[in-house]
Design a protein around this motif. Structure first.
Motif, mmCIF file in Angstrom:
data_model
loop_
_atom_site.group_PDB
_atom_site.id
_atom_site.type_symbol
_atom_site.label_atom_id
_atom_site.label_comp_id
_atom_site.label_asym_id
_atom_site.label_seq_id
_atom_site.Cartn_x
_atom_site.Cartn_y
_atom_site.Cartn_z
ATOM 1 N N GLN A 1 2.681 6.077 -5.904
ATOM 2 C CA GLN A 1 1.832 6.008 -7.098
ATOM 3 C C GLN A 1 2.370 4.991 -8.114
ATOM 4 O O GLN A 1 2.488 5.250 -9.314
ATOM 5 N N SER B 1 0.824 -1.209 0.000
ATOM 6 C CA SER B 1 0.000 0.000 0.000
ATOM 7 C C SER B 1 0.858 1.259 0.000
ATOM 8 O O SER B 1 0.504 2.268 -0.622
ATOM 9 N N ALA C 1 -6.184 1.772 -10.089
ATOM 10 C CA ALA C 1 -7.180 1.569 -9.030
ATOM 11 C C ALA C 1 -6.524 1.367 -7.673
ATOM 12 O O ALA C 1 -7.124 1.667 -6.636
ATOM 13 N N TRP C 2 -5.290 0.874 -7.647
ATOM 14 C CA TRP C 2 -4.602 0.616 -6.392
ATOM 15 C C TRP C 2 -3.941 1.862 -5.817
ATOM 16 O O TRP C 2 -3.482 1.844 -4.687
ATOM 17 N N ARG C 3 -3.881 2.935 -6.592
ATOM 18 C CA ARG C 3 -3.169 4.125 -6.141
ATOM 19 C C ARG C 3 -4.027 5.021 -5.243
ATOM 20 O O ARG C 3 -3.533 5.991 -4.690
ATOM 21 N N ASP C 4 -5.300 4.698 -5.135
ATOM 22 C CA ASP C 4 -6.196 5.483 -4.290
ATOM 23 C C ASP C 4 -6.235 4.884 -2.882
ATOM 24 O O ASP C 4 -6.258 3.665 -2.721
ATOM 25 N N MET C 5 -6.261 5.740 -1.875
ATOM 26 C CA MET C 5 -6.247 5.267 -0.489
ATOM 27 C C MET C 5 -7.448 4.394 -0.158
ATOM 28 O O MET C 5 -7.355 3.484 0.671
ATOM 29 N N SER C 6 -8.583 4.672 -0.818
ATOM 30 C CA SER C 6 -9.786 3.895 -0.530
ATOM 31 C C SER C 6 -9.656 2.437 -0.957
ATOM 32 O O SER C 6 -10.452 1.591 -0.539
ATOM 33 N N CYS D 1 1.996 1.701 -3.637
ATOM 34 C CA CYS D 1 0.917 2.073 -4.559
ATOM 35 C C CYS D 1 0.374 3.471 -4.277
ATOM 36 O O CYS D 1 0.190 4.271 -5.201
ATOM 37 N N VAL D 2 0.112 3.773 -3.008
ATOM 38 C CA VAL D 2 -0.488 5.065 -2.654
ATOM 39 C C VAL D 2 0.584 6.145 -2.505
ATOM 40 O O VAL D 2 0.457 7.248 -3.040
#
Length: 207
Positions: free
Chosen positions: A67, A60, A72-77, A63-64
């Motif tokens: 970036q 995470s 889709a994995w780059r968003d915290m949600s 990805c977050v």
């Protein structure tokens, strides 16, 4: 982690003195055993939590934070917490559905959804309470059976990797019992007029 925990638990079992043996005090014996079992369960919980954290947290961050990876994995949600609040686990249904990790939820629920799709159309689409209850609890039961089989397979590989004799640890029985207890719990809640499906709205008395 699992190997270290297994060695630690065996050392505890071998060296931990059982209080009250000399004088035969059953209360002291019980308290000593509960303390020992509590340490073992806590160790298992820490191992399970750390195994998920060691994989999810670094991924995470990449990805977050950097970036990297699918969009889709780059968003915290896309990276919700693995575990929910213990405060929400005041029922078995909420413990398994909210507090405990949901890593296997899709995998264990897919076979149940497929089996339900094979039911006659009248049963699949009926709005009558008996049909809805049959679908609901058949789904719950099959999901927990699949989870038990997955954990049995994992236990077999862990014991084999440690050089231990392969044995059945009762995972399927345990998870089936959880499904049965959830059914009983739902019946009791229905008798008392309690709806425990909403998150974060329960009073302290209801919890």
């Amino acid at each position: 982690g699992l190997y270290l925990l297994e060695v630690t638990c065996q050392e505890l079992l071998a060296s931990y003195p059982s209080p009250g043996i000399a004088d035969g005090n059953p209360i002291q014996i019980l308290m000593g055993d509960l303390f020992l079992y509590g340490l073992i369960v806590l160790g298992l919980a820490l191992v399970i939590y750390s195994h998920f954290a060691l994989f999810v947290l670094p991924l995470s961050i990449l990805c977050v934070g950097l970036q990297i990876g699918p969009v889709a994995w780059r968003d915290m949600s896309a990276w919700p917490p693995d575990y929910g609040s213990l405060w929400e686990s005041y029922s078995l249904r909420r413990f398994w559905g909210i507090t405990w990790h949901q890593q296997l939820r899709r995998h264990t629920g897919a076979p149940a959804a497929y089996i339900l799709s094979l039911l006659p159309e009248a049963m699949r689409t009926s709005k009558r309470r008996p049909a809805r209850l049959i679908r609901r609890y058949l789904f719950v039961l099959i999901t927990f059976v699949v989870s038990g089989l997955i954990h049995t397979f994992g236990s077999y590989h862990v014991s084999r990797g440690m050089g231990m004799p392969s044995s059945y640890g009762g995972e399927v029985k345990y998870f089936i019992s959880q499904a049965v207890f959830i059914m009983i719990e739902d019946f009791v809640c229905w008798m008392l007029g309690i709806d425990d499906r909403s998150a974060g709205e329960a009073s302290t008395v209801r919890r």
